[in-house]
Scaffold this motif. Structure first.
Motif, mmCIF file in Angstrom:
data_model
loop_
_atom_site.group_PDB
_atom_site.id
_atom_site.type_symbol
_atom_site.label_atom_id
_atom_site.label_comp_id
_atom_site.label_asym_id
_atom_site.label_seq_id
_atom_site.Cartn_x
_atom_site.Cartn_y
_atom_site.Cartn_z
ATOM 1 N N THR A 11 0.693 9.707 -1.135
ATOM 2 C CA THR A 11 1.080 8.485 -0.864
ATOM 3 C C THR A 11 2.495 8.482 -0.926
ATOM 4 O O THR A 11 2.672 7.900 -0.036
ATOM 5 N N HIS A 14 3.786 9.240 2.563
ATOM 6 C CA HIS A 14 3.583 8.140 3.630
ATOM 7 C C HIS A 14 4.838 7.500 3.560
ATOM 8 O O HIS A 14 5.104 6.680 4.475
ATOM 9 N N ALA A 15 6.017 7.560 2.765
ATOM 10 C CA ALA A 15 7.255 7.071 2.701
ATOM 11 C C ALA A 15 7.786 7.424 4.070
ATOM 12 O O ALA A 15 8.792 6.688 4.701
ATOM 13 N N HIS A 17 6.298 8.441 7.084
ATOM 14 C CA HIS A 17 5.347 8.336 8.122
ATOM 15 C C HIS A 17 5.790 7.121 9.134
ATOM 16 O O HIS A 17 6.651 6.298 8.644
ATOM 17 N N LYS A 18 5.244 7.073 10.196
ATOM 18 C CA LYS A 18 5.640 5.973 11.095
ATOM 19 C C LYS A 18 5.003 4.753 10.725
ATOM 20 O O LYS A 18 4.163 4.872 10.284
ATOM 21 N N ARG A 19 5.878 3.619 10.749
ATOM 22 C CA ARG A 19 5.311 2.337 10.246
ATOM 23 C C ARG A 19 4.190 1.904 11.338
ATOM 24 O O ARG A 19 4.564 1.979 12.484
ATOM 25 N N GLU A 20 3.133 1.252 10.942
ATOM 26 C CA GLU A 20 2.301 0.534 11.462
ATOM 27 C C GLU A 20 2.693 -0.725 12.117
ATOM 28 O O GLU A 20 1.845 -1.137 13.053
ATOM 29 N N THR A 21 3.509 -1.458 11.384
ATOM 30 C CA THR A 21 3.803 -2.692 11.567
ATOM 31 C C THR A 21 4.283 -3.130 12.852
ATOM 32 O O THR A 21 4.887 -2.238 13.475
ATOM 33 N N ASP A 23 6.590 -5.030 15.415
ATOM 34 C CA ASP A 23 7.800 -5.858 14.937
ATOM 35 C C ASP A 23 7.775 -7.117 15.990
ATOM 36 O O ASP A 23 8.440 -7.289 16.810
ATOM 37 N N LEU B 31 6.566 0.633 2.050
ATOM 38 C CA LEU B 31 6.990 1.836 2.304
ATOM 39 C C LEU B 31 5.691 2.901 2.137
ATOM 40 O O LEU B 31 5.751 3.602 3.040
ATOM 41 N N PHE B 32 5.153 2.685 1.044
ATOM 42 C CA PHE B 32 4.122 3.768 0.922
ATOM 43 C C PHE B 32 2.597 3.444 1.582
ATOM 44 O O PHE B 32 1.793 4.419 1.762
ATOM 45 N N GLN B 33 2.851 2.354 2.260
ATOM 46 C CA GLN B 33 1.434 1.919 2.903
ATOM 47 C C GLN B 33 1.815 2.032 4.616
ATOM 48 O O GLN B 33 1.028 1.073 5.171
ATOM 49 N N ASP B 34 2.768 2.833 4.875
ATOM 50 C CA ASP B 34 3.464 2.541 6.251
ATOM 51 C C ASP B 34 3.351 1.122 6.959
ATOM 52 O O ASP B 34 3.220 0.741 7.991
ATOM 53 N N ARG B 35 4.011 0.232 6.004
ATOM 54 C CA ARG B 35 4.149 -1.049 6.456
ATOM 55 C C ARG B 35 5.831 -1.350 6.428
ATOM 56 O O ARG B 35 6.562 -0.514 6.028
ATOM 57 N N ARG B 36 6.078 -2.697 6.693
ATOM 58 C CA ARG B 36 7.643 -2.869 6.483
ATOM 59 C C ARG B 36 7.783 -3.890 5.295
ATOM 60 O O ARG B 36 9.074 -3.675 4.732
ATOM 61 N N ARG B 40 12.211 -10.683 6.267
ATOM 62 C CA ARG B 40 12.580 -11.867 7.251
ATOM 63 C C ARG B 40 13.621 -12.643 6.541
ATOM 64 O O ARG B 40 14.616 -13.293 7.371
ATOM 65 N N LEU B 274 5.028 3.796 -7.379
ATOM 66 C CA LEU B 274 4.447 4.647 -6.590
ATOM 67 C C LEU B 274 2.873 4.836 -7.225
ATOM 68 O O LEU B 274 2.082 5.039 -6.212
ATOM 69 N N ALA B 277 0.778 2.133 -6.137
ATOM 70 C CA ALA B 277 0.405 2.261 -4.757
ATOM 71 C C ALA B 277 -0.957 3.363 -4.630
ATOM 72 O O ALA B 277 -1.532 3.449 -3.428
ATOM 73 N N SER B 278 -0.922 4.600 -5.260
ATOM 74 C CA SER B 278 -1.700 5.442 -5.094
ATOM 75 C C SER B 278 -2.983 5.495 -5.881
ATOM 76 O O SER B 278 -3.806 6.125 -5.271
#
Ligand code: SF4
Ligand code: SF4
Lengths: 171, 316
Positions: A11, A14-15, A17-21, A23, B31-36, B40, B274, B277-278
């Motif tokens: 996990t 994953h920090a 990795h490429k973001r899936e979001t 934009d 961050l740990f889930q590949d999101r942002r 905003r 962390l 998240a895991s």
């Protein structure tokens, strides 16, 4: 225990990795050409309205959000007097486009239709009709088949046979 | 007068950290889930906290008509109070601490046990079966983990020969306790997660099974207090791990001691997130079984070994 630590470590990886979001407002996502978004009414290559007010789209629409009124021009060509789509009900299923025999109604890759006022979601013909041909270039329904609208002679269409002389069958 | 400043300082620092954690946790989970994550409101979304706070302050604060009103209102207060009291004995630096008590560690253990009352009473007063189930789970879980949370620290106390947290830090000048007390550290960390009922040990809340567990009926600022209380709990456990096992404010002298304390605490807070998240939530009976059958013998073994080694050192 070891597997727990391993999954924590994975996990953590994953920090990096490429973001899936997506934009979205800053970077428009790629929408394929056949994306089903806002609906338009297109014109044929001569710049005339393609829609012949056959009502097929209104009939097929599962949520009944299309309403139109047929009218006939001086040349005998049918056209919709008004054409209204209520986008607050439309589910963007694309069935209207499938049903349309003239490629008049088309869904295009545009989804930014949010509005603060529900009334503004009702699009009239002037909002729907564009001056181009949309996705299907060079298609003119009256050239293919059907009645003589001055585009081709009767029986001279691209997908059309000469009319059969009924009397010749009797002989 | 000096005390007033220190107390106010500690409260402000703790509340700021707890509020900031709302943002930090969301960003880190992303961050740990590949999101942002929230990005905003303001630069990098840091004002998300402000927006959340404004929202939670203006939410309707509703007490269900079937609830036991007095207890219902009291419960979140108990949580916040007990955690705040714990921070009184945590030495941020050798100067910046409210109370240098010679029973500091016991004081912490006592207060964290008080924390269970807020959960149990909150669940009980809600008069809702899911809340009550959450409360029952919470009491069982927290009692179990209370036991070896205390026991896991016995090794540290034996080595430091003191209950005072400041002295425990000072003894670690010669080496952090995490190395000789690794078992104690591991068990304390696990117990700490269970104690603050963070995921994966968030069985009292278990949104998948119990709506929101003991705070299903809470809304508005009262829910906010449970929410912030959880983050304060995380901060508290991280601060204690830093103090007890990682040499508190001790560190290379080129940066101030307070920096080292907050730096180490921050690392453990991130570790908490962390882990959340895991790891998936264990089943309720698995949690209890792990507590009594695995962790408790481990801690006892740790005490035995530490005692034997210390005794050996003294006699030779
Ligand atoms: S896309 Fe579907 S719902 Fe929308 S107007 Fe066409 S047929 Fe109706
Ligand atoms: S848009 Fe197409 S289907 Fe609908 S009325 Fe016009 S021609 Fe017929």
């Amino acid at each position: 225990m070891l597997s727990l630590i391993r999954s924590i470590f994975y996990t953590f990886l994953h920090a990096f990795h490429k973001r899936e979001t997506q934009d979205y407002p800053e970077k428009m996502p790629y929408l394929p050409p056949r994306y089903r978004g806002r609906i338009i009414l297109s014109r044929d290559p001569d710049g005339k309205e393609r829609c012949v007010a056959c009502n097929l789209c209104a009939a097929v629409c599962p949520v009944d959000c299309i309403s139109l009124q047929a009218a006939e021009g001086d040349d005998g060509r049918r056209y919709p007097e008004f054409f209204r789509i209520n986008f607050s009900r439309c589910i963007y299923c694309g069935l209207c486009e499938e049903a349309c025999p003239t490629y008049a109604i088309q869904l295009i890759p545009d989804f930014e239709m949010a509005d603060y006022n529900r009334q503004n979601m009702v699009y009239e013909k002037e909002h729907l009709l564009i001056s181009g041909q949309g996705k299907y270039h060079g298609f003119n329904f009256y050239k293919e088949a059907g009645v003589n609208m001055g585009v081709k002679a009767t029986g001279g269409g691209e997908n059309e046979n000469q009319p059969v002389d009924l009397k010749s069958l009797i002989h | 007068m000096k005390y007033v400043f220190i107390i106010a300082g500690v409260m402000i620092v703790v509340l700021t950290i707890a509020a900031g954690l709302i943002y930090v946790e969301r960003r880190l989970l992303a961050l740990f889930q590949d999101r942002r994550g929230p990005n905003r409101v303001g630069p990098f979304g840091v004002f998300q906290v402000v927006a959340d706070m404004i929202k939670i302050f203006f939410k309707e604060d509703w007490v269900p008509p079937f609830a036991d009103k007095a207890v219902f209102i009291m419960a979140p207060g108990i949580l916040i109070t007990s955690i705040f009291l714990t921070f009184a004995v945590i030495p941020f630096t050798d100067k910046f601490l409210v109370l240098d008590s010679n029973i500091g560690l016991l004081f912490f253990l006592g207060n964290s046990s008080l924390g269970v009352y807020s959960v149990v009473l909150g669940g009980w007063a809600s008069n809702n079966k899911y809340s009550l189930l959450g409360a029952i789970r919470a009491s069982a879980q927290m009692l179990t983990y209370e036991v070896f949370m205390g026991l896991s620290l016995v090794g540290v106390v034996m080595m430091a020969d003191s209950f005072s947290l400041r002295e425990i830090v000072e003894v670690q000048k010669n080496g952090w306790f995490v190395f000789p007390q690794f078992l104690g550290f591991m068990t304390f960390f696990i117990a700490g997660i269970a104690e603050t009922h963070r995921a994966p040990f968030d069985i009292p809340e278990a949104d998948g099974e119990l709506v929101a567990g003991y705070h299903s009926e809470y809304s508005g600022m009262k829910f906010g207090m449970f929410f912030v209380g959880e983050y304060m709990g995380v901060t508290m456990i991280s601060a204690l791990i830093t103090t007890l096992f990682f040499g508190g404010w001790l560190g290379p002298a080129f940066l101030p001691p307070a920096f080292w304390f907050f730096f180490k605490t921050g690392i453990f807070i991130c570790l908490f997130i962390l882990i959340r998240a895991s790891l998936p939530r264990p089943r309720y009976d698995q949690l209890m079984e792990a507590g009594w059958k695995v962790l408790l013998p481990l801690v006892l073994l740790n005490i035995l070994a530490t005692g034997a080694i210390l005794l050996l050192k003294h006699t030779t």
